[in-house]
Structure formats: structure tokens, C-alpha cells
Design an enzyme around this catalytic site. Structure first.
Site, PDB file in Angstrom:
ATOM      1  N   ASP A 133      -9.950   8.492 -94.548  1.00  0.00           N
ATOM      2  CA  ASP A 133      -8.919   9.306 -93.930  1.00  0.00           C
ATOM      3  C   ASP A 133      -9.545  10.643 -93.544  1.00  0.00           C
ATOM      4  O   ASP A 133     -10.523  11.088 -94.130  1.00  0.00           O
ATOM      5  CB  ASP A 133      -7.765   9.527 -94.917  1.00  0.00           C
ATOM      6  CG  ASP A 133      -6.529  10.094 -94.236  1.00  0.00           C
ATOM      7  OD1 ASP A 133      -6.494  10.151 -92.992  1.00  0.00           O
ATOM      8  OD2 ASP A 133      -5.598  10.490 -94.947  1.00  0.00           O
ATOM      9  N   TYR A 135      -8.502  14.664 -91.450  1.00  0.00           N
ATOM     10  CA  TYR A 135      -7.487  15.523 -90.858  1.00  0.00           C
ATOM     11  C   TYR A 135      -7.783  15.660 -89.373  1.00  0.00           C
ATOM     12  O   TYR A 135      -8.867  16.079 -88.988  1.00  0.00           O
ATOM     13  CB  TYR A 135      -7.482  16.900 -91.523  1.00  0.00           C
ATOM     14  CG  TYR A 135      -7.086  16.848 -92.972  1.00  0.00           C
ATOM     15  CD1 TYR A 135      -5.822  16.403 -93.341  1.00  0.00           C
ATOM     16  CD2 TYR A 135      -7.964  17.229 -93.975  1.00  0.00           C
ATOM     17  CE1 TYR A 135      -5.441  16.348 -94.670  1.00  0.00           C
ATOM     18  CE2 TYR A 135      -7.592  17.186 -95.309  1.00  0.00           C
ATOM     19  CZ  TYR A 135      -6.328  16.738 -95.647  1.00  0.00           C
ATOM     20  OH  TYR A 135      -5.945  16.667 -96.954  1.00  0.00           O
ATOM     21  N   HIS A 140      -1.638  18.168 -89.186  1.00  0.00           N
ATOM     22  CA  HIS A 140      -1.865  17.017 -90.059  1.00  0.00           C
ATOM     23  C   HIS A 140      -2.200  17.507 -91.474  1.00  0.00           C
ATOM     24  O   HIS A 140      -1.632  17.044 -92.461  1.00  0.00           O
ATOM     25  CB  HIS A 140      -2.997  16.148 -89.493  1.00  0.00           C
ATOM     26  CG  HIS A 140      -3.241  14.905 -90.274  1.00  0.00           C
ATOM     27  ND1 HIS A 140      -4.401  14.175 -90.142  1.00  0.00           N
ATOM     28  CD2 HIS A 140      -2.514  14.241 -91.193  1.00  0.00           C
ATOM     29  CE1 HIS A 140      -4.364  13.133 -90.943  1.00  0.00           C
ATOM     30  NE2 HIS A 140      -3.231  13.145 -91.596  1.00  0.00           N
ATOM     31  N   ARG A 149       2.460  19.643-102.621  1.00  0.00           N
ATOM     32  CA  ARG A 149       3.002  20.895-103.116  1.00  0.00           C
ATOM     33  C   ARG A 149       4.116  21.353-102.194  1.00  0.00           C
ATOM     34  O   ARG A 149       4.307  20.778-101.133  1.00  0.00           O
ATOM     35  CB  ARG A 149       1.916  21.963-103.228  1.00  0.00           C
ATOM     36  CG  ARG A 149       1.272  22.324-101.922  1.00  0.00           C
ATOM     37  CD  ARG A 149       0.096  23.293-102.114  1.00  0.00           C
ATOM     38  NE  ARG A 149      -0.429  23.860-100.905  1.00  0.00           N
ATOM     39  CZ  ARG A 149      -0.855  23.219 -99.841  1.00  0.00           C
ATOM     40  NH1 ARG A 149      -0.800  21.928 -99.766  1.00  0.00           N
ATOM     41  NH2 ARG A 149      -1.361  23.866 -98.811  1.00  0.00           N
TER      42      ARG A 149
END
Length: 151
Positions: A133, A135, A140, A149
Site C-alpha cells: 500500500d 499514499y 489519502h 486517530r
């Protein structure tokens, strides 16, 4: 670099409905099978049809490309992709030439290799060996961060 297969003036002898996702300029590779022949094999799409590339290969239309037969008789596209951009582009150019409305060489044989899309099963075309994966944007990264969070 000009790619002949993508020429917007190009037309096909295969009936392609207006607005189709698969005109002759967009010949995506995939893998399919039919009820009559459940063995997976490599294909492309044009209009509302799937083109059986294994049959075209068996009919010797790809001989000059010197591709291994296993590329077309395969459950995944990985072997085809591993041949490199040059070989894949040459294959796509040849397919576009065969399906071009100026080409009568393969037209009478269409019933051998054209399958109505609604009568085939399209399969996952790639065998994924690993996944990472990443970003792709600040948004994103922000969205993923809010999952762990408070915003």
C-alpha cells in the site's frame, strides 16, 4: 511515438456500438473461458465481443511475432507482461491490424474467435505476487490517519 493501434481514424469490421468502452483503439488484454471450453485463455475485447487470442495464434496470425504458445493458453497475463512492452505493443498492433475494416484476411474466420461478451466468463487477469500500500496524495494520507486517530 505514434502507436498505429490508437489511431482515432481507425474503424473495425467488427460491429462496435457507439460509445462502447472497447473500440478498436482500446484493445485491453484479459482472460476468459466459456461453458463449451472451460480452459482459461488470453483475450482482448472489441465492442460487445471477446476475441480469443489463442485461436488467432493457432490460426498462425501471430507467427511473425515469435511468441510462445503458452502466453495465450494461460490463466493469467503475467507471462505476456513479462515479455516486455515491445512484444506486447507488437501484439496489440497486430490485433488492431487484423480487426481493421481494411483487412479482409481474418474477417471470414471471425466465428472461430469472436465470442459475445455476455456468453463468456471473464476471470481475474493477473496473479498478484505481492502487494504494497502507498499514499497517493495528502488527502489519502489524511483519510488513513483519521482511521487510527481523531481528525
Amino acid at each position: 511515438m505514434e502507436i498505429r493501434a490508437n489511431d482515432p481514424r481507425r474503424k473495425s469490421w467488427v460491429d462496435v456500438p457507439a460509445g462502447s468502452d472497447f473500440p478498436i483503439q482500446n484493445l485491453p488484454f484479459g482472460v476468459f473461458r466459456t461453458k463449451i471450453n472451460p480452459k482459461p485463455r488470453v483475450c482482448t475485447a472489441i465492442g460487445d465481443y471477446v476475441v480469443d487470442l489463442d485461436v488467432l495464434n493457432q490460426l498462425a496470425f501471430f507467427d511473425e511475432l515469435e511468441l510462445p504458445n503458452s502466453v495465450f493458453q494461460n490463466r493469467y497475463l503475467n507471462e505476456l507482461m513479462a515479455l516486455g512492452r515491445g512484444k506486447v505493443r507488437a501484439l496489440r498492433e497486430r490485433i488492431a491490424d487484423l480487426l481493421d475494416d481494411s483487412n479482409d484476411e481474418v474477417k471470414p474466420l471471425g466465428w472461430h474467435f469472436l465470442h459475445p461478451m455476455e456468453k463468456v466468463e471473464l476471470l481475474l487477469p493477473i496473479q498478484v505476487g505481492d502487494y504494497t500500500d502507498f499514499y497517493s496524495s495528502r488527502e489519502h494520507a489524511t483519510n488513513v490517519g483519521t482511521m487510527f486517530r481523531d481528525p
